[in-house]
Each structure stands twice: as structure tokens, then as C-alpha cells.
Design an enzyme around this catalytic site. Sequence first.
Site, PDB file in Angstrom:
ATOM      1  N   HIS A 158      45.296  38.375  50.842  1.00 56.64           N
ATOM      2  CA  HIS A 158      46.228  39.517  50.876  1.00 56.64           C
ATOM      3  C   HIS A 158      46.936  39.643  52.231  1.00 56.64           C
ATOM      4  CE1 HIS A 158      44.839  40.742  46.999  1.00 56.64           C
ATOM      5  NE2 HIS A 158      43.632  41.071  47.398  1.00 56.64           N
ATOM      6  N   ASP A 193      41.334  34.511  42.109  1.00 58.66           N
ATOM      7  CA  ASP A 193      40.789  35.846  42.387  1.00 58.66           C
ATOM      8  C   ASP A 193      41.409  36.836  41.388  1.00 58.66           C
ATOM      9  OD1 ASP A 193      39.550  37.423  45.067  1.00 58.66           O
ATOM     10  OD2 ASP A 193      41.012  38.599  43.938  1.00 58.66           O
ATOM     11  N   HIS A 195      42.639  39.610  41.936  1.00 56.95           N
ATOM     12  CA  HIS A 195      43.824  40.234  42.525  1.00 56.95           C
ATOM     13  C   HIS A 195      44.876  39.169  42.840  1.00 56.95           C
ATOM     14  CE1 HIS A 195      40.366  42.860  43.672  1.00 56.95           C
ATOM     15  NE2 HIS A 195      41.186  43.797  43.267  1.00 56.95           N
ATOM     16  N   ASP A 282      35.702  38.033  41.697  1.00 59.19           N
ATOM     17  CA  ASP A 282      35.861  39.408  41.220  1.00 59.19           C
ATOM     18  C   ASP A 282      36.528  39.490  39.849  1.00 59.19           C
ATOM     19  OD1 ASP A 282      38.138  38.518  42.485  1.00 59.19           O
ATOM     20  OD2 ASP A 282      38.280  40.191  43.896  1.00 59.19           O
TER      21      ASP A 282
HETATM   22 ZN   LIG Z   1      40.083  40.113  44.812  1.00 60.78          ZN
END
Ligand SMILES: [Zn+2]
Length: 340
Positions: A158, A193, A195, A282
Site C-alpha cells: 500500500h 493479498d 486488498h 488475508d
Molecule cells: Zn491485505
Amino acid sequence: MQIVYSPTHEKHQPKTFIRRGTVVANPEVAARAATLLAAARGAGHRIVAPDDFGAGPREAVHGKDYLDFLATVHARWQGLAGAAEEVVPNIHPGRHMARRPVGLAGLVGYHTADTACPIGAGTWEAAVASANVALHAASLVLAGAPAAYGLCRPPGHHAYADMAGGFCYLNNVAIAAQHMRSSLRRVAILDIDVHHGNGTQGIFYERPDVFFASLHADPGDYYPFFCGYAEETGAGAGRGCNLNLPLAHGSGDREMLTALETALAAIGRHAPDAVLVSLGFDASEHDPLGVLKVSGDGFAAIARRIAAAGLPTVLIQEGGYMSAALGDNLARFLAAFEAR
Ligand SMILES: [Zn+2]
């Protein structure tokens, strides 16, 4: 497989995390890395310490202003009247504001995307060590290993060139990818991931030499919210070199594996010399933050499919939060990968 690990991550102990307006315990805890390390060690993998690659590889991805900010902000913050122990922003530039200010409170907002990247006394040192872990894993693959795993903490995907966010400070996979580009023509990054890897996308969005593909939960109602959509396909010289495959919340193994086929086919057309995997767990059905439902069998199947692509592979740890399944998901991923 060689597992690259540094205990320096333990110096990063973030406390603040705001969820729906409530300050709760930050889930990006040191126990995550301890759990992953124990699982890798228990499965018989060899643990190696990273070399120090110096500032050069970090500076090849991140701006100098940002790196100086990260290295010094915690000490400077302590000089503010009434400052908390952790650096947490209380303002960000909105859509209509872009100026980099001189004052510290404004700079903290400028260089962070959200409140989920608190900066403590040991954050910079841990982030540097995490980047070295990724670089060392990449160097093992450049030296001929078919694959290596960097147990990075804090995670990185990120983080933009000039902005922390979502538990991430330095973009480990981007730093490793850029490092590999010094001797390889083209590389690809595959982000699984839960996200979207918004920072990685941002760093390489106009680059034709680093293909980026991300499988993730639909950001319409999930972090990072403001990007990660299918219509983001790259810009300028990088047009066509960015592939987002958002998945409906609740998707499981079947949907993930179908999207993975699409991503690997696109990566194959790019003909990279190596692939780096932003490996988050995740997306697990057991993850406390996740909204997808990937099983242990699913992670093994994902690993087998990535391994079958036959590319030199650098595995970089991203998210995946405390659950009874976290260590097992890594062990199963690595075992299935090596069975190729
Ligand atoms: Zn994540």
C-alpha cells in the site's frame, strides 16, 4: 526454500488503528511474523538473515523527501507540545489540495494515506529491514534459486513512492522488482493479498517493464476504496501493463483460481524474466480482516498454479492477520509451490 527473515521487525509495534471511529488494537502485530516464521521453520525450510543493501534500492523507488520524512518524523514529532508517542495524521490533502506544507502536522498528512500507518520509535528501522528482506530474497533468485520467500514485516504494497498507508511504509515488492530490473529486462508482480496493491500500482502505472496484476476484494466497499478497479489498465508507456481483477465479497477458491488464470495468462503475454508475488494470506476464510473465503486447499492450489508458470519467483509477505490458520496457510503454500 530459503526463507529470508530479520527480527528487526519487532521494533515496529504499532498501536493505533481506527475502525468505524473507534480506536482499536492495531492488527499488524509482531506475532504475525513469529507465527509465519515458526510455520516455515517447522516445515523444514532454511532461515537466512538479509544483507544490508544500503539506501540505493530504496531511493530507486521512493522520493528522497519521503525517505527523509520517514527516517526523522518520529523524533521531530516528540518535540510537538502534547504529541502522542505515535505519529498519526489528523488531516490529509483532499481532492482539491496538493501543496506539500512545511509544518510537521501537515507533512504527516501529506505523506500518509490514512491513519492505519502509525509511526513509532522503531518503525523506520523495521521498514528498512523489511525492504532488505525483500531485496535479499530477490538477490537469491537473481543468483539462480528457482524461488525464495521474504518474510517481510511491516508489509509494503500500500506504500506509494511518497506515501505510507494501510500498515505499509516502504514498498518492499516494488523495491525488489526495481532491483531485479537492473539485470532482467522485464518482471511481473502478481498481488494476491485480499486488498488491492494500490501503492505498487501507483509506482509502476506508467512503466512497460513491470507488469502488475492484482486479485483482490472489490474496493467499492473495502480498502483501499479509491482505486483497484478493472478500468485502471496503466497509462502512457505503461498502458496495458496493469490488470485489476476485483472479486465479489464472499468469493472463495473457485473465483480466486479463475481470476488467477486470467492474471497468469496476461503475465505470460508480457513474457517477464521473473515474477514477484505479493503474498497476503488475508484472503483466508479465517482472516479477521478479510472478506474473501480462500481455504487452505485454495492457497495450495494457488501456489501450484503459480509454480506451474515456471518463472523464477520471489515471494514477498504482505498481509494476513492473526488466526489459527495463518501459519498453516504459509506452510501449505510453500509445500505446494515446491512440489512443482
Ligand atoms: Zn491485505
